[in-house]
Design a protein around this motif. Structure first.
Motif, PDB file in Angstrom:
ATOM      1  N   SER A  41       1.518   7.205 -15.670  1.00 35.79           N
ATOM      2  CA  SER A  41       0.804   6.174 -14.900  1.00 35.79           C
ATOM      3  C   SER A  41       1.542   5.775 -13.627  1.00 35.79           C
ATOM      4  N   GLY A  42       2.831   6.120 -13.530  1.00 37.36           N
ATOM      5  CA  GLY A  42       3.589   5.801 -12.325  1.00 37.36           C
ATOM      6  C   GLY A  42       4.715   4.807 -12.519  1.00 37.36           C
ATOM      7  N   LYS A  43       4.988   4.421 -13.760  1.00 38.54           N
ATOM      8  CA  LYS A  43       6.009   3.403 -14.014  1.00 38.54           C
ATOM      9  C   LYS A  43       7.396   3.849 -13.536  1.00 38.54           C
ATOM     10  N   SER A  44       7.805   5.031 -13.969  1.00 35.96           N
ATOM     11  CA  SER A  44       9.138   5.513 -13.593  1.00 35.96           C
ATOM     12  C   SER A  44       9.242   5.745 -12.091  1.00 35.96           C
ATOM     13  N   THR A  45       8.178   6.257 -11.496  1.00 38.40           N
ATOM     14  CA  THR A  45       8.189   6.486 -10.049  1.00 38.40           C
ATOM     15  C   THR A  45       8.327   5.172  -9.293  1.00 38.40           C
ATOM     16  N   LEU A  46       7.647   4.128  -9.759  1.00 33.21           N
ATOM     17  CA  LEU A  46       7.760   2.830  -9.101  1.00 33.21           C
ATOM     18  C   LEU A  46       9.184   2.285  -9.214  1.00 33.21           C
ATOM     19  N   LEU A  47       9.783   2.417 -10.386  1.00 29.14           N
ATOM     20  CA  LEU A  47      11.162   1.958 -10.560  1.00 29.14           C
ATOM     21  C   LEU A  47      12.110   2.723  -9.638  1.00 29.14           C
TER      22      LEU A  47
ATOM     23  N   ALA B 119       0.818  -1.222   0.000  1.00 32.30           N
ATOM     24  CA  ALA B 119       0.000   0.000   0.000  1.00 32.30           C
ATOM     25  C   ALA B 119       0.847   1.265   0.000  1.00 32.30           C
ATOM     26  N   ILE B 120       1.915   1.278  -0.786  1.00 33.21           N
ATOM     27  CA  ILE B 120       2.778   2.455  -0.775  1.00 33.21           C
ATOM     28  C   ILE B 120       2.145   3.610  -1.556  1.00 33.21           C
ATOM     29  N   GLY B 121       2.469   4.801  -1.133  1.00 34.45           N
ATOM     30  CA  GLY B 121       2.058   6.012  -1.821  1.00 34.45           C
ATOM     31  C   GLY B 121       3.253   6.913  -2.009  1.00 34.45           C
ATOM     32  N   VAL B 122       3.293   7.615  -3.138  1.00 31.44           N
ATOM     33  CA  VAL B 122       4.354   8.582  -3.417  1.00 31.44           C
ATOM     34  C   VAL B 122       3.690   9.853  -3.925  1.00 31.44           C
ATOM     35  N   GLN B 123       4.087  10.976  -3.346  1.00 29.21           N
ATOM     36  CA  GLN B 123       3.483  12.246  -3.715  1.00 29.21           C
ATOM     37  C   GLN B 123       4.563  13.276  -4.006  1.00 29.21           C
ATOM     38  N   PHE B 124       4.387  14.017  -5.106  1.00 32.70           N
ATOM     39  CA  PHE B 124       5.266  15.119  -5.461  1.00 32.70           C
ATOM     40  C   PHE B 124       4.437  16.401  -5.440  1.00 32.70           C
TER      41      PHE B 124
ATOM     42  N   GLY C 179      15.364   3.055  -4.512  1.00 30.20           N
ATOM     43  CA  GLY C 179      15.681   3.877  -3.348  1.00 30.20           C
ATOM     44  C   GLY C 179      15.883   5.345  -3.659  1.00 30.20           C
ATOM     45  N   LEU C 180      15.588   5.763  -4.883  1.00 28.51           N
ATOM     46  CA  LEU C 180      15.741   7.162  -5.264  1.00 28.51           C
ATOM     47  C   LEU C 180      14.548   8.006  -4.831  1.00 28.51           C
ATOM     48  N   VAL C 181      13.417   7.351  -4.602  1.00 33.91           N
ATOM     49  CA  VAL C 181      12.197   8.018  -4.150  1.00 33.91           C
ATOM     50  C   VAL C 181      11.720   7.316  -2.891  1.00 33.91           C
ATOM     51  N   ARG C 182      11.342   8.085  -1.889  1.00 36.19           N
ATOM     52  CA  ARG C 182      10.879   7.505  -0.628  1.00 36.19           C
ATOM     53  C   ARG C 182       9.355   7.605  -0.547  1.00 36.19           C
ATOM     54  N   PRO C 183       8.677   6.480  -0.292  1.00 40.54           N
ATOM     55  CA  PRO C 183       7.208   6.522  -0.169  1.00 40.54           C
ATOM     56  C   PRO C 183       6.763   7.408   0.992  1.00 40.54           C
TER      57      PRO C 183
END
Length: 229
Positions: free
Chosen positions: A41-47, A9-14, A52-56
């Motif tokens: 759609s979120g593909k790059s953000t998920l990768l 259930a991870i979420g990432v917000q910019f 570890g480049l983006v923190r949920p």
């Protein structure tokens, strides 16, 4: 099978943009996982989250901190240096003696068929050659997991085939592959499992054969038909 990533259930917000929302995903060693979906759609953000480049900002993300992984970007950055030194630098930064790093870099370039270009300025290479240098740079680190963001976008057919061949060979040697792609033919050829994302949500998670030939959620079916909302 050994689990390499476990997302719950991870979420990432910019800023005001919700890039990922409620994504749960488990990836085991040796899988060939393709991420598909429209732009945004979120593909790059998920990768980048896996790398570890983006923190949920929500949910939980578990992985082995000892896991060796590398990431290949759509447009790999090349230093204004020789091809060999572009590959050697990552090894040197990891603590390897410079001469040994250069020797290992040459072996990595031979692995991708570019040893004859070792002394050339990396900035002068074609897009396909730069992508293969980036693959050599990643392979030299001996990763257990290779993450690739649109690895063949904007490449000509010959360069695409070369990159796909190397990806398949790395996977056959036991490396876990997670890659995003708009090329559905490539997904069919390389992936064993497909994740379909839409507006930051994981809509479908299916074996490749079922994704292309079985019953899929309506949103994914529209995507496969080119009828995106």
């Amino acid at each position: 099978m050994t689990q390499v990533f476990n997302l719950h259930a991870i979420g990432v917000q910019f800023g005001q943009v919700q890039a990922l929302s409620g994504c749960s995903l488990r990836i085991t060693a040796g899988e060939r996982l393709a991420l598909v979906g429209a732009n945004g759609s979120g593909k790059s953000t998920l990768l980048r989250t896996l790398n570890g480049l983006v923190r949920p900002c929500a949910g939980s993300f578990q992985h082995d901190v000892q896991l060796r992984q590398a990431m290949l970007f759509q447009r790999p950055y090349m230093l204004r240096a020789s091809v060999q030194n572009n590959v050697a630098l990552g090894l040197w930064l990891g603590g390897m003696h410079w001469q040994e790093a250069r020797a290992q870099a040459l072996a990595a370039l031979e692995r991708v068929g570019l040893q004859d270009l070792a002394a050339r300025n990396a900035k002068a290479l074609s897009g396909g050659q730069q992508q293969r240098v980036a693959l050599a740079r990643a392979w030299a680190l001996k990763p257990q997991v290779l993450l690739l963001d649109e690895p063949t976008a904007s490449l000509d057919p010959t360069a695409k085939r070369e990159v796909e061949r190397l990806m398949a060979e790395f996977a056959d040697a036991g490396m876990t592959l997670v890659f995003s792609s708009h090329n559905l033919g490539q997904v069919k050829r390389l992936a064993s499992r497909v994740i379909y994302l839409e507006h930051g949500r994981l809509v479908a998670d299916m074996p490749t054969v079922d994704f292309f030939n079985g019953a899929v959620p309506a949103a994914a079916e529209a995507f496969l038909k080119g009828e995106l909302a």
